[in-house]
Design a protein around this motif. Structure first.
Motif: not given
Length: 641
Positions: A334-347, A380-383, A538-549
């Motif tokens: 996933l690649i996201l555009f966060l629109e930081t110029d629309e942020y309300i700084s105190t919130i 990178n989030i390995g699961m 950018k965020i990458n979410i994937f399985f580190e290994d198809l082995n599972f406990e």
């Protein structure tokens, strides 16, 4: 008078002859008078029927027997009186149990005594051994088995939220109170109300390197000096005096920044659902790229999940997402555009998004379970998948989730059960729902159509809500929420790096310009390189290994093992088998039958004695009458008759 001897027919040839006659009669023997010293046989009555016929019709070949309805025949088919000793002897002669036949067949009393002592000792030892086995079995202890599996894995659900709930350009759609509040809490307005800490001259570190304690009577003041007329009724000081908890650490002064955030959440929740969605970030504006295993996915794959804390959250859930290989190339990108110029700084005090990885068709709660992911980074989030199978019933408490899914239409988790339980308690006790959990209320209300409940917004309703939440937090009331019998968890490992580069950011801007209008494209092009990079993540979410406990709970003492141990114990001490137990059951049944028949026999014995005496008199009278009638008249005066 003499009796004529004849060889034509002897009396023993007649039916019913018992061998008591020593005289032989001819064919006309009955026509001649008898000698006065002649006597009929003692069993002559049994040799004639009731009509006086000798050997004709129904004959009484046996001696007198009691009627067929008497107790002796009912309790014993052999015709012999049944006794308790006979029941015991029969069991001892036929049983396959060790020891009992030797007690029965022993000729001396001391041999019987020895075998009896041995049998009783073996039975005591067997009882102790069985008690030990049963005590271990009925503890219902569990053991855990860990196995490794390998297969293609279904991808979990992903929920993410922009940390900024309201776009500054869309705040004008809100209510007057919300707009005034947003102007009041602007950073410059909050900063101007904050007093600087008093300067204390000649304050130097002491010899140990720590600063000198401040002068008594002076203290530093930070954001606690901000003053605002908060309208949020969900504050501890508004609770009734008799319902307030005892003073403790949590009854101290509240953080002003925390109260500012809570006041915004309260005013934001007063808006209707459509307005809140319109004021937040849309998936079409934020989503730059989406791909799973290299295959493109668009914004139609996401469904909205509104949150009072983060505004518009979005859940990506697709049953077709299956990982055939491990690694980032075969996961979600996933690649996201966060629109930081629309942020309300105190919130939104930071820049980034809140991500949550959860099981398919489960209730997401990014405010509690989410993970913060920073902008200007590639994360990178390995699961690794973990399956847990728990034992229920006697071995422990677990919920299979069937009732929960039937009621709410989603998979069961312990946390979702607790969340729904507390909120249903609020609805039932207070007659309203938590305005911060509107999405949760809609899901609960869908399970009970026709029930309409308003948000908790009066002082009494807010006090009731706070009381229930306080009782839940302190454990004064609990929900029957157990661990699921089957649960899938995902262990996560996170790695980050700086992203994107300046050149890659320029390429992303061109990509955005192709999907945006010219006005927005000009706004992007005017941004500085550093400011532009802050908008991307950018965020990458994937399985580190198809082995599972696979963690599975199994009984520490299996049923088959328990039965085997029982059989071994009984066979060891007294030589019992399953068929021997059947013999014992038969013996018990015979004892019960004997006691039942003996009781009935004792009850009817006087009646049977009277009936037998009367029956004997009737038979003798009937036989004498028939015999006298059939004899010739010349012999009726004989003294015998």
């Amino acid at each position: 008078m003499s009796v004529k001897r004849s060889n034509s027919k002897q009396l023993r040839d007649y039916p019913g002859y018992s061998g008591n006659f020593t005289h032989v009669f001819g064919d006309d023997a009955m026509e001649k008078p008898y000698r006065r010293n002649w006597e009929p046989p003692a069993d002559y009555q049994q040799s004639m029927d009731l009509s006086g016929n000798w050997g004709r019709g129904n004959m009484f070949h046996q001696k007198y027997q009691p009627p067929s309805h008497t107790e002796s025949e009912e309790c014993n088919s052999d015709g012999n009186p049944k006794t308790f000793k006979r029941v015991l002897t029969r069991f001892a002669e036929r049983t396959s149990m060790q020891g009992i036949p030797y007690i029965n067949t022993s000729k001396t009393w001391y041999a019987k005594l020895v075998w009896t002592v041995l049998l009783l000792g073996a039975m005591v030892a067997m009882g102790i051994h069985l008690y030990t086995l049963c005590s271990s079995y009925f503890l219902f202890e569990r053991q855990t088995q860990i196995k490794l599996g390998f297969q293609n894995l279904n991808f979990p659900s992903i929920t993410f939220c922009n940390v900024n709930p309201v776009k500054s350009s869309m705040a004008s759609r809100g209510s007057k109170e919300l707009k005034n509040y947003l102007r009041t809490i602007r950073p410059e307005a909050v900063a101007s109300s904050i007093k600087k800490p008093s300067f204390i001259p000649n304050q130097r570190p002491n010899q140990q390197g720590s600063p000198t304690p401040p002068i008594p009577g002076r203290r530093k003041r930070f954001v606690e000096s901000f003053e605002y007329n908060f309208t949020n009724l969900r504050r501890p000081e508004l609770e009734p005096p008799d319902e307030k908890p005892r003073p403790n650490f949590f009854s101290g002064q509240r953080s002003t920044l925390h109260e500012i955030r809570k006041e915004f959440t309260h005013l934001y929740s007063l808006e209707n659902r459509e307005t809140r969605i319109a004021m937040g970030h849309s998936i079409s504006d934020m989503l730059v790229s989406c791909a799973f295993a290299g295959v493109v996915c668009n914004d139609s794959y996401f469904r909205i999940h509104p949150s009072s804390a983060y505004g518009n959250c979005y859940t990506l859930e697709n049953y077709d997402f299956v990982s055939f290989r491990s690694g980032p190339a075969y996961g979600l990108e996933l690649i996201l555009f966060l629109e930081t110029d629309e942020y309300i700084s105190t919130i939104a005090s930071g820049i980034g998004a809140q991500f949550l990885i959860h099981g398919t068709n489960t209730w997401p709660d990014p405010e509690v379970d989410g993970t913060s992911v920073s902008a200007t980074m590639e994360t990178n989030i390995g699961m690794r998948m973990l399956e847990i199978h728990r034992l229920g019933g006697l071995y422990g408490d677990c919920d299979d989730g069937t009732a929960f899914k039937a009621r709410y239409g989603m998979e069961y988790t312990r946390k979702s059960c607790q969340t729904f339980c507390v909120h249903e308690r609020i609805i039932n006790r207070c007659g309203c729902y938590d305005e911060l959990k509107e999405t949760l209320y809609e899901n609960i209300n869908s399970s009970m159509p026709g029930r309409k409940v308003h948000p908790c917004r009066t002082r009494e309703e807010a006090a009731c809500l706070l009381q229930i939440e306080s009782r839940w937090e302190t454990g004064l009331f609990q929900c029957n929420c157990f661990n699921p019998c089957h649960e899938t968890l995902y262990e996560k490992t996170t790695h980050t790096r700086m992203w994107p580069s300046d050149a890659y950011a320029s390429m992303l801007v061109q990509y955005l310009c192709n999907n945006k209008n010219e006005t927005e494209c000009e706004r992007f092009e005017k941004m500085a390189s550093r400011e532009l990079i802050r908008n991307f993540m950018k965020i990458n979410i994937f399985f580190e290994d198809l082995n599972f406990e696979n963690i599975t709970e199994t009984p520490a003492y299996e049923d088959v093992q328990f039965y085997s141990d029982i059989g071994g114990t009984v066979g060891l001490w007294v030589g019992l088998s399953v068929l021997s137990l059947a013999e014992v059951l038969q013996f018990l049944w015979e004892v019960i039958q004997y006691l039942f028949c003996w009781r009935r026999w004792k009850k009817k014995k006087p009646e049977q004695t009277a009936d037998r005496s009367n029956l004997d008199k009737q038979v003798r009278a009937q036989v004498s009458s028939n015999l006298t009638t059939r004899l010739p008249s010349t012999y009726r005066g004989n003294a015998l008759y």
